[in-house]
Design a protein around this motif. Structure first.
Motif, PDB file in Angstrom:
ATOM      1  N   PRO A  60     113.254 -49.862   5.073  1.00  0.00           N
ATOM      2  CA  PRO A  60     112.868 -49.395   6.406  1.00  0.00           C
ATOM      3  C   PRO A  60     112.056 -48.110   6.376  1.00  0.00           C
ATOM      4  N   ALA A  61     112.298 -47.284   5.367  1.00  0.00           N
ATOM      5  CA  ALA A  61     111.560 -46.015   5.280  1.00  0.00           C
ATOM      6  C   ALA A  61     110.085 -46.221   4.955  1.00  0.00           C
ATOM      7  N   SER A  62     109.718 -47.420   4.491  1.00  0.00           N
ATOM      8  CA  SER A  62     108.318 -47.668   4.142  1.00  0.00           C
ATOM      9  C   SER A  62     107.471 -48.051   5.353  1.00  0.00           C
ATOM     10  N   PHE A  63     108.116 -48.272   6.512  1.00  0.00           N
ATOM     11  CA  PHE A  63     107.378 -48.690   7.708  1.00  0.00           C
ATOM     12  C   PHE A  63     107.191 -47.520   8.669  1.00  0.00           C
ATOM     13  N   ARG A  64     106.034 -47.482   9.276  1.00  0.00           N
ATOM     14  CA  ARG A  64     105.768 -46.543  10.368  1.00  0.00           C
ATOM     15  C   ARG A  64     105.398 -47.363  11.591  1.00  0.00           C
ATOM     16  N   VAL A  65     106.074 -47.072  12.700  1.00  0.00           N
ATOM     17  CA  VAL A  65     105.817 -47.788  13.953  1.00  0.00           C
ATOM     18  C   VAL A  65     105.404 -46.769  15.002  1.00  0.00           C
ATOM     19  N   HIS A  66     104.190 -46.918  15.498  1.00  0.00           N
ATOM     20  CA  HIS A  66     103.706 -46.039  16.569  1.00  0.00           C
ATOM     21  C   HIS A  66     103.591 -46.854  17.850  1.00  0.00           C
ATOM     22  N   ALA A  67     104.005 -46.254  18.957  1.00  0.00           N
ATOM     23  CA  ALA A  67     103.994 -46.943  20.244  1.00  0.00           C
ATOM     24  C   ALA A  67     103.275 -46.110  21.286  1.00  0.00           C
ATOM     25  N   LYS A  68     102.409 -46.775  22.022  1.00  0.00           N
ATOM     26  CA  LYS A  68     101.712 -46.122  23.142  1.00  0.00           C
ATOM     27  C   LYS A  68     101.874 -46.992  24.374  1.00  0.00           C
ATOM     28  N   ALA A  69     102.288 -46.376  25.478  1.00  0.00           N
ATOM     29  CA  ALA A  69     102.523 -47.105  26.723  1.00  0.00           C
ATOM     30  C   ALA A  69     101.772 -46.419  27.847  1.00  0.00           C
ATOM     31  N   THR A  70     100.921 -47.165  28.535  1.00  0.00           N
ATOM     32  CA  THR A  70     100.115 -46.602  29.611  1.00  0.00           C
ATOM     33  C   THR A  70     100.154 -47.518  30.835  1.00  0.00           C
ATOM     34  N   SER A  71      99.833 -46.945  31.984  1.00  0.00           N
ATOM     35  CA  SER A  71      99.864 -47.696  33.240  1.00  0.00           C
ATOM     36  C   SER A  71      98.777 -48.763  33.268  1.00  0.00           C
ATOM     37  N   PRO A  72      99.092 -49.943  33.825  1.00  0.00           N
ATOM     38  CA  PRO A  72      98.084 -51.000  33.944  1.00  0.00           C
ATOM     39  C   PRO A  72      97.165 -50.801  35.150  1.00  0.00           C
ATOM     40  N   ILE A  73      97.509 -49.870  36.044  1.00  0.00           N
ATOM     41  CA  ILE A  73      96.673 -49.601  37.210  1.00  0.00           C
ATOM     42  C   ILE A  73      96.311 -48.124  37.222  1.00  0.00           C
ATOM     43  N   PRO A  74      95.188 -47.754  37.833  1.00  0.00           N
ATOM     44  CA  PRO A  74      94.727 -46.363  37.816  1.00  0.00           C
ATOM     45  C   PRO A  74      95.731 -45.413  38.469  1.00  0.00           C
ATOM     46  N   ILE A  75      95.841 -44.232  37.893  1.00  0.00           N
ATOM     47  CA  ILE A  75      96.712 -43.190  38.427  1.00  0.00           C
ATOM     48  C   ILE A  75      95.826 -42.075  38.976  1.00  0.00           C
ATOM     49  N   ALA A  76      96.023 -41.738  40.232  1.00  0.00           N
ATOM     50  CA  ALA A  76      95.200 -40.706  40.861  1.00  0.00           C
ATOM     51  C   ALA A  76      95.503 -39.338  40.264  1.00  0.00           C
ATOM     52  N   ALA A  77      94.506 -38.472  40.309  1.00  0.00           N
ATOM     53  CA  ALA A  77      94.682 -37.107  39.817  1.00  0.00           C
ATOM     54  C   ALA A  77      95.825 -36.435  40.568  1.00  0.00           C
ATOM     55  N   GLY A  78      96.698 -35.819  39.812  1.00  0.00           N
ATOM     56  CA  GLY A  78      97.836 -35.141  40.406  1.00  0.00           C
ATOM     57  C   GLY A  78      99.033 -36.025  40.659  1.00  0.00           C
ATOM     58  N   ASP A  79      98.870 -37.346  40.526  1.00  0.00           N
ATOM     59  CA  ASP A  79      99.987 -38.258  40.704  1.00  0.00           C
ATOM     60  C   ASP A  79     100.869 -38.239  39.459  1.00  0.00           C
ATOM     61  N   GLN A  80     102.079 -38.674  39.605  1.00  0.00           N
ATOM     62  CA  GLN A  80     103.015 -38.720  38.494  1.00  0.00           C
ATOM     63  C   GLN A  80     103.381 -40.157  38.160  1.00  0.00           C
ATOM     64  N   ILE A  81     103.375 -40.462  36.867  1.00  0.00           N
ATOM     65  CA  ILE A  81     103.945 -41.719  36.406  1.00  0.00           C
ATOM     66  C   ILE A  81     104.982 -41.381  35.355  1.00  0.00           C
ATOM     67  N   PHE A  82     106.174 -41.869  35.549  1.00  0.00           N
ATOM     68  CA  PHE A  82     107.270 -41.580  34.641  1.00  0.00           C
ATOM     69  C   PHE A  82     107.356 -42.666  33.575  1.00  0.00           C
ATOM     70  N   SER A  83     107.591 -42.249  32.343  1.00  0.00           N
ATOM     71  CA  SER A  83     107.883 -43.127  31.200  1.00  0.00           C
ATOM     72  C   SER A  83     106.667 -43.572  30.407  1.00  0.00           C
ATOM     73  N   GLU A  84     105.468 -43.081  30.674  1.00  0.00           N
ATOM     74  CA  GLU A  84     104.375 -43.291  29.721  1.00  0.00           C
ATOM     75  C   GLU A  84     104.715 -42.515  28.444  1.00  0.00           C
ATOM     76  N   TYR A  85     104.240 -42.999  27.309  1.00  0.00           N
ATOM     77  CA  TYR A  85     104.513 -42.290  26.059  1.00  0.00           C
ATOM     78  C   TYR A  85     103.475 -42.642  24.998  1.00  0.00           C
ATOM     79  N   ASP A  86     103.418 -41.792  23.951  1.00  0.00           N
ATOM     80  CA  ASP A  86     102.508 -41.963  22.820  1.00  0.00           C
ATOM     81  C   ASP A  86     103.203 -41.282  21.647  1.00  0.00           C
ATOM     82  N   LEU A  87     103.961 -42.070  20.859  1.00  0.00           N
ATOM     83  CA  LEU A  87     104.839 -41.465  19.865  1.00  0.00           C
ATOM     84  C   LEU A  87     105.202 -42.464  18.762  1.00  0.00           C
ATOM     85  N   ASP A  88     105.844 -41.958  17.735  1.00  0.00           N
ATOM     86  CA  ASP A  88     106.377 -42.809  16.676  1.00  0.00           C
ATOM     87  C   ASP A  88     107.775 -43.274  17.064  1.00  0.00           C
ATOM     88  N   ARG A  89     108.067 -44.552  16.840  1.00  0.00           N
ATOM     89  CA  ARG A  89     109.409 -45.078  17.028  1.00  0.00           C
ATOM     90  C   ARG A  89     110.147 -45.007  15.697  1.00  0.00           C
TER      91      ARG A  89
END
Length: 383
Positions: A60-89
């Motif tokens: 398992p240590a030989s694998f690297r898993v990166h995950a990116k999650a983004t909204s499927p619809i446009p988000i207006a400036a200043g709006d908030q979307i909870f739970s987007e991420y861009d990180l290693d799992r």
């Protein structure tokens, strides 16, 4: 050199095929699926299945898993979307499944950021299914891993449908479907469509919580003697236009009952938050349709009159938590209980399950987990 359509389709299906030869070299390609589970707090990707048997030692240590999650619809400036991420799992384990494919187990937990499949857009009050991009690499391996589809066996067991009026719904049917009861699950406010964004997914109703899924579990099916489970999705929110939505829900119920030979004396309705309101609204609009109703943390103030509540004859079991800071349990659940003849009520102190404390509004978790034998009570009721 472009990738062939056959290779792309195979990768999407989770099959392993080599990429075309480039500059005299062939780089092996392995497709993988995202395996998800709907937890009490929402769906998370819990593991990956790599569709290959030729990776050598599985460390398992030989694998690297990166995950990116983004909204499927446009988000207006200043709006908030909870739970987007861009990180290693974090890969916690690697094993072979019964087919010999490699499964990478990922770290996940209730409330843990980085594994969820849904995001909540504050200004719209909507959950949306996030666009997920997973990247897998293995140390020292030339393999190119290509992401395939999201797999959740509980969700995938529900088929897709659209009613004559245009309302979408998901349907679970037991293997033996002759003369079975029907459970109608009405979702919360965050699981409706966002039509201004052309977003109507027929997905989030099953991925945001275990409300509908609970009734399709082996335990629930045993208690009900096998039951169809239908989960309509509103085109906005039930509370915004309940009188218009009520006949559309009834249309779905009648269509499912006709097509699947449903026991019409055993049709049940349950729902949470917006769906808690809509559960009660359905029993006021169609007093002879349901054998039982379980409204959870639903709103009645300003939406359902005292006279309408007092006129409900459908056996009802109301559920809420005292620490609900979204819908006042006293002004709504307790008030409705006081008026609905012979109704039951369960008021929890808080919402805690498996040692994790959820927001007080999430009292539907107790019904989804059959905490007080809610399912047995429902199954005993007859119209």
């Amino acid at each position: 050199m472009p990738i062939s359509r056959r290779t792309v389709l195979a990768a999407a299906a989770g099959l392993a095929l080599p990429l075309p030869r480039v500059a005299g070299h062939t780089r092996p390609t392995v497709g993988f699926t995202l395996n998800a589970e709907t937890l009490d707090g929402g769906e998370q990707v819990t593991s990956l299945t790599l569709h290959t048997r030729r990776l050598g030692p599985i460390d398992p240590a030989s694998f690297r898993v990166h995950a990116k999650a983004t909204s499927p619809i446009p988000i207006a400036a200043g709006d908030q979307i909870f739970s987007e991420y861009d990180l290693d799992r974090t890969v916690t384990a690697a094993r072979l499944d019964h087919r010999g494919n490699v499964v990478l187990e990922l770290s996940y937990a209730e409330g843990q950021l980085g594994g969820g499949t849904l995001g909540y857009i504050a200004s719209k009050g909507r959950n949306v299914r996030l666009d997920l991009v997973y990247t897998v690499t293995q140390t020292g391996s030339p393999v190119r891993f290509v992401q395939g589809r999201l797999v959740n066996p509980e969700v995938d067991a529900f088929s897709y449908h659209t009613s004559g009026s245009g309302m979408k719904y998901r349907l679970y049917s037991p293997p033996r479907s002759h003369r079975r009861p029907l459970v109608v699950w009405l979702h919360g406010g965050g699981e409706g469509a966002s039509l201004p964004d052309n977003y109507y997914d027929n997905e989030t109703t099953l991925r945001a919580n275990r409300g509908a899924l609970g009734f399709a579990t082996r335990e629930a099916q045993r208690i009900f003697g096998g039951a169809h489970v239908v989960a309509p999705q509103s085109t906005s929110a039930w509370m915004l236009d309940g009188p218009r939505f009520a006949p559309q829900i009834r249309e779905i119920v009648q269509d499912v009952a006709r097509r699947h030979d449903v026991d019409r004396d055993r049709i049940y309705v349950a729902g949470c938050s917006n769906g808690g309101y809509m559960s009660m609204k359905m029993t006021t609009a169609y007093p002879g349709l349901f054998a039982a109703s379980v409204p959870i943390c639903g709103v009645v103030t300003g939406l359902i009159s005292d006279a309408e509540l007092a006129g409900i004859r459908t056996p009802s079991w109301l559920v809420a938590s005292r620490d609900d800071d979204t819908v006042d349990p006293v002004a709504n659940t307790v008030h409705a209980h006081d008026l609905i003849p012979r109704s039951r009520m369960t008021l929890y102190d808080d919402v805690t399950w498996n040692g994790y404390r959820f927001p007080g509004h999430w009292s539907w978790i107790y019904v989804a987990r059959n905490d007080r034998n809610f399912w047995q009570w429902m199954a005993r009721q007859r119209r």
